[in-house]
Design an enzyme around this catalytic site. Structure first.
Site, PDB file in Angstrom:
ATOM      1  CE  LYS A  45      34.149  38.886  45.955  1.00 33.69           C
ATOM      2  NZ  LYS A  45      34.152  38.575  47.395  1.00 33.69           N
ATOM      3  CG  ASP A  72      32.236  35.694  47.801  1.00 27.69           C
ATOM      4  OD1 ASP A  72      32.069  34.466  47.877  1.00 27.69           O
ATOM      5  OD2 ASP A  72      33.353  36.236  47.838  1.00 27.69           O
ATOM      6  CE  LYS A  74      34.843  32.523  48.918  1.00 29.79           C
ATOM      7  NZ  LYS A  74      34.739  33.983  49.176  1.00 29.79           N
ATOM      8  CG  ASP A  77      25.651  24.683  58.407  1.00 30.80           C
ATOM      9  OD1 ASP A  77      25.418  23.549  58.882  1.00 30.80           O
ATOM     10  OD2 ASP A  77      25.766  25.707  59.110  1.00 30.80           O
ATOM     11  NE  ARG A 228      43.383  41.769  48.669  1.00 31.73           N
ATOM     12  CZ  ARG A 228      43.880  40.654  49.194  1.00 31.73           C
ATOM     13  NH1 ARG A 228      44.602  40.713  50.292  1.00 31.73           N
ATOM     14  NH2 ARG A 228      43.640  39.496  48.633  1.00 31.73           N
TER      15      ARG A 228
HETATM   16  O1  C5P Z   1      41.500  41.611  46.700  1.00 36.52           O
HETATM   17  P1  C5P Z   1      41.344  40.417  45.807  1.00 36.52           P
HETATM   18  O2  C5P Z   1      41.342  40.773  44.326  1.00 36.52           O
HETATM   19  O3  C5P Z   1      42.307  39.294  46.141  1.00 36.52           O
HETATM   20  O4  C5P Z   1      39.872  39.889  46.125  1.00 36.52           O
HETATM   21  C1  C5P Z   1      39.363  38.677  45.627  1.00 36.52           C
HETATM   22  C2  C5P Z   1      37.977  38.495  46.152  1.00 36.52           C
HETATM   23  O5  C5P Z   1      37.452  37.258  45.657  1.00 36.52           O
HETATM   24  C3  C5P Z   1      37.891  38.401  47.674  1.00 36.52           C
HETATM   25  O6  C5P Z   1      36.681  39.069  48.040  1.00 36.52           O
HETATM   26  C4  C5P Z   1      37.790  36.931  47.977  1.00 36.52           C
HETATM   27  O7  C5P Z   1      36.990  36.664  49.105  1.00 36.52           O
HETATM   28  C5  C5P Z   1      37.088  36.418  46.727  1.00 36.52           C
HETATM   29  N1  C5P Z   1      37.320  35.015  46.385  1.00 36.52           N
HETATM   30  C6  C5P Z   1      38.578  34.466  46.192  1.00 36.52           C
HETATM   31  N2  C5P Z   1      38.733  33.145  45.873  1.00 36.52           N
HETATM   32  C7  C5P Z   1      37.650  32.371  45.729  1.00 36.52           C
HETATM   33  C8  C5P Z   1      36.361  32.921  45.910  1.00 36.52           C
HETATM   34  C9  C5P Z   1      36.237  34.266  46.225  1.00 36.52           C
HETATM   35  O8  C5P Z   1      39.582  35.176  46.275  1.00 36.52           O
HETATM   36  N3  C5P Z   1      37.794  31.121  45.349  1.00 36.52           N
END
Ligand code: C5P
Length: 245
Positions: A45, A72, A74, A77, A228
């Site tokens: 992603k 991603d 998002k 607009d 993470r």
């Molecule tokens: O590090 P972590 O596992 O929290 O990353 C989750 C990823 O998913 C991030 O890149 C975040 O921007 C994305 N995301 C999210 N919630 C959403 C859509 C995307 O956490 N609803």
């Protein structure tokens, strides 16, 4: 609550369902993560951080190296701006793109129409178009803060139905909400992508509505995004294998 169906893409292996969030600030770091994990996971992603740093070139490079890329960004607009931005995003070869469902049905319908028309004209495989319902970092207090008086579950369900009616391929939601979404939508193959995955409930970072990878899949998620817990691990390959086992 009864769950009408589990995952709509049952033929995928757990490995193919795992999408790694390349939330880093340079192509160098992103490509190094990609090379390290490409044999272990299904897709990668590219989100706002990496895209703001390196632009569409990093998406093209990953695609050229054989990655399935979920772009991603998002989008949210006016309908014309989102539709045109999505066409440009589709030109990168991304496998999946997203917008915010709260942008409304006109925005999503226009986006789906323009992207499909462009891909047909250019003989390109259209990207999966998905919409974010409610971010996994949002809780009910935060929803009230921005004036949404419905409870969080109802808000997710209403946005899921709106996304389905707007001709999108699926949505992004918390893994905890997959059962209520599966109950609310009827389209065969409607995709549910879930971030907010943690190995245990101990380390949530800024995520609030989390589950484990296994719970998300059991709940009926098609794809699971993890950042993470993998990218910050000392041994990333081992962290992926532990997550999948
Ligand atoms: O590090 P972590 O596992 O929290 O990353 C989750 C990823 O998913 C991030 O890149 C975040 O921007 C994305 N995301 C999210 N919630 C959403 C859509 C995307 O956490 N609803």
């Amino acid at each position: 609550m009864t769950q009408t169906s589990i995952s709509k893409v049952p033929e995928l292996s757990p490995r193919e369902r795992l999408i790694i969030a390349l939330d880093v600030s340079s192509s160098l770091e992103a490509l190094s993560l990609f090379e390290e994990l490409k044999g272990e996971v299904g897709a990668f992603k590219v989100g706002l951080q990496l895209f703001s740093a390196e632009g569409p070139e990093i998406v093209r490079t990953l695609v050229e190296r054989g990655a399935k890329v979920f772009l991603d960004l998002k989008f949210h607009d006016i309908p014309n701006t989102v539709a045109m931005a999505a066409v440009e995003a589709a030109k990168t070869g991304a496998w999946m793109l997203n917008v915010h469902a709260s942008g409304g049905s006109e925005m999503m319908r226009r986006t789906a129409d323009e992207v499909h028309e462009f891909c047909q004209r250019s003989s390109l495989m259209p990207p999966k178009l998905i919409a974010v319902t409610v971010l996994t970092s949002t809780d009910s207090q935060m929803l009230h803060e921005i004036g949404v008086t419905r409870d969080l579950g109802s808000q997710v369900v209403e946005l899921a139905k709106l996304t389905e009616r707007s001709g999108f391929d699926g949505l992004v939601a918390s893994p905890r909400e997959v059962p209520i979404i599966r109950n609310a939508v009827n389209t065969d193959g409607f995709l549910v992508v879930t971030p907010g995955i943690r190995p245990t409930s101990a380390t949530k970072d800024d995520q609030k509505r989390v589950t484990t990878f296994a719970e998300a899949i059991t709940n009926g998620a098609d794809y699971v995004v993890v950042g993470r817990p993998i990218t910050k691990a000392l041994d990333r390959v081992n962290a992926v294998r532990e997550l999948l086992s």
